[in-house]
Design a protein around this motif. Structure first.
Motif, short mmCIF file in Angstrom:
data_model
loop_
_atom_site.label_atom_id
_atom_site.label_comp_id
_atom_site.label_asym_id
_atom_site.label_seq_id
_atom_site.Cartn_x
_atom_site.Cartn_y
_atom_site.Cartn_z
N ASP A 154 18.45 -7.08 -34.52
CA ASP A 154 18.43 -8.10 -35.57
C ASP A 154 17.52 -9.26 -35.20
N LYS A 155 17.57 -9.64 -33.90
CA LYS A 155 16.75 -10.75 -33.45
C LYS A 155 15.25 -10.40 -33.58
N ALA A 156 14.90 -9.18 -33.21
CA ALA A 156 13.51 -8.76 -33.31
C ALA A 156 13.05 -8.77 -34.77
N ARG A 157 13.94 -8.33 -35.64
CA ARG A 157 13.60 -8.32 -37.07
C ARG A 157 13.29 -9.74 -37.54
N GLU A 158 14.15 -10.65 -37.09
CA GLU A 158 13.97 -12.06 -37.47
C GLU A 158 12.67 -12.63 -36.88
N ASN A 159 12.41 -12.31 -35.61
CA ASN A 159 11.20 -12.81 -34.96
C ASN A 159 9.93 -12.27 -35.62
N LEU A 160 9.98 -11.01 -36.04
CA LEU A 160 8.76 -10.36 -36.54
C LEU A 160 8.52 -10.61 -38.02
N ARG A 161 9.59 -10.93 -38.74
CA ARG A 161 9.46 -11.05 -40.20
C ARG A 161 8.30 -11.96 -40.62
N PRO A 162 8.22 -13.19 -40.08
CA PRO A 162 7.14 -14.08 -40.55
C PRO A 162 5.75 -13.57 -40.21
N MET A 163 5.65 -12.63 -39.29
CA MET A 163 4.32 -12.13 -38.90
C MET A 163 3.81 -11.06 -39.84
N ARG A 164 4.68 -10.54 -40.65
CA ARG A 164 4.28 -9.54 -41.66
C ARG A 164 3.40 -8.45 -41.08
N LEU A 165 4.01 -7.65 -40.24
CA LEU A 165 3.27 -6.55 -39.61
C LEU A 165 3.74 -5.25 -40.25
N PRO A 166 3.05 -4.79 -41.28
CA PRO A 166 3.55 -3.63 -42.04
C PRO A 166 3.58 -2.34 -41.23
N ASN A 167 2.88 -2.29 -40.10
CA ASN A 167 2.87 -1.04 -39.33
C ASN A 167 3.93 -1.01 -38.23
N VAL A 168 4.81 -2.02 -38.19
CA VAL A 168 5.90 -2.00 -37.20
C VAL A 168 7.19 -1.56 -37.89
N HIS A 169 7.82 -0.52 -37.35
CA HIS A 169 9.06 0.01 -37.93
C HIS A 169 10.17 -0.16 -36.90
N LEU A 170 11.10 -1.06 -37.18
CA LEU A 170 12.19 -1.32 -36.23
C LEU A 170 13.36 -0.40 -36.54
N LEU A 171 13.86 0.25 -35.50
CA LEU A 171 14.95 1.21 -35.68
C LEU A 171 16.09 0.82 -34.77
N PHE A 172 17.31 0.93 -35.29
CA PHE A 172 18.49 0.69 -34.48
C PHE A 172 19.07 2.04 -34.09
N GLY A 173 19.16 2.30 -32.78
CA GLY A 173 19.71 3.58 -32.36
C GLY A 173 19.50 3.78 -30.87
N ASP A 174 19.88 4.97 -30.43
CA ASP A 174 19.73 5.31 -29.02
C ASP A 174 18.34 5.91 -28.80
N GLY A 175 17.49 5.16 -28.13
CA GLY A 175 16.12 5.61 -27.90
C GLY A 175 16.02 6.81 -26.99
N MET A 176 17.11 7.17 -26.32
CA MET A 176 17.03 8.34 -25.43
C MET A 176 16.79 9.62 -26.22
N VAL A 177 17.12 9.60 -27.51
CA VAL A 177 16.85 10.78 -28.33
C VAL A 177 15.51 10.63 -29.06
#
Ligand code: SAH
Length: 255
Positions: A154-177
């Motif tokens: 959530d924090k990353a989403r908030e930090n990145l929102r004003p930068m409007r980077l359409p090619n960044v896709h934030l995912l919540f989950g276990d990165g080991m998979v």
């Protein structure tokens, strides 16, 4: 809620309406929320950081340019803003840290492996505060970044929102998979270190792709980590262990 530093947020901001007062002009009005001691000169702080990275051996001009562009002070707590351009990791909450600029640039330089132009799709494990995802967004066509801690996602989403980077896709989950839907990836980069590289990452790496991750190697002391570079080639996997590093542990599951 914590007050975020209040600089123009876009990576390519249009010229500010009011010019920052030059040093020693005596007419520097206080702007609410402006970080003390950094002011509108953050570009100069970044350039000094970039020079330090160059002295440390980072040569890839695209990486240096991205490091000079992304406003790292936007990703740390207001109380730490004055240290944002030092080559140091800093706490970002929930026991995690934003990696040192020296390590971020070193790993991305390895990931690019001298590429001309942008990389293709990249998978990042461990979004944290989102800083490295922002740097990667300038160097890759798409960035898929996974975080296992809801609070940091959530924090990353908030930090990145004003930068409007359409090619960044934030995912919540276990990165080991990994994230099979976004693959195959030209590159995979992990900001957390485990005992071994999960097979899912290797499966989701494109042939010709490269993975850069800290792995437990026993280097220095038991549990010590080293940087691993793994290349997936037509004839198989090639692995190289590089210098000792210190990352937070790769953990399974979400929290
Ligand atoms: N790239 C980040 C660094 C964050 S530190 C930045 O620029 O700030 C590494 C992050 O990896 C931590 O936030 C931690 O929660 C996360 N992490 C650890 N194991 C993970 C996993 N299995 N999947 C996703 N994220 C993980």
């Amino acid at each position: 809620m914590k007050q975020r530093p209040s600089f123009p947020a876009r990576l390519n901001p249009s010229p500010p309406a009011t010019k920052p007062a030059s040093k020693g002009s005596g007419s520097n009005p206080t702007v609410p929320g402006r970080p003390q001691g950094l002011g509108m000169d953050s570009a100069a702080h970044r350039q000094r950081m970039v020079q330090l990275l160059q002295r440390q051996g980072v040569q890839d001009s695209a990486v240096l340019s991205a490091m000079g562009t992304v406003e790292r002070h936007r990703f740390v707590d207001s109380a730490l803003v004055n240290q944002a351009y030092e080559d140091t990791s800093l706490p970002i909450g929930l026991g995690q840290t934003i990696s040192k600029p020296g390590v971020v640039s070193r790993m991305i330089e390895l990931l690019r492996n001298g590429a001309q132009g942008r990389l293709g799709r990249i998978l990042e494990i461990g979004t944290g505060c989102g800083y490295q995802a922002a740097v990667l967004s300038l160097l890759a066509s798409e960035v898929y970044s996974i975080e296992r801690l809801r609070g940091l996602h959530d924090k990353a989403r908030e930090n990145l929102r004003p930068m409007r980077l359409p090619n960044v896709h934030l995912l919540f989950g276990d990165g080991m998979v990994g994230y099979a839907k976004g693959g195959p990836y030209a590159g995979i980069i992990s900001a957390a270190g485990g005992e071994a590289v999960p097979q899912a990452w290797i499966d989701q790496l494109a042939v010709g792709g490269r993975l850069v991750a800290p792995v437990v190697s026993g280097h220095g002391k038991p549990g010590g980590q080293s940087l691993l570079v793994l290349d997936k080639t037509v004839v198989g996997i090639r692995q190289t262990i590089l210098e000792a590093v210190h990352f937070v542990p790769l953990k399974s599951g979400v929290a």
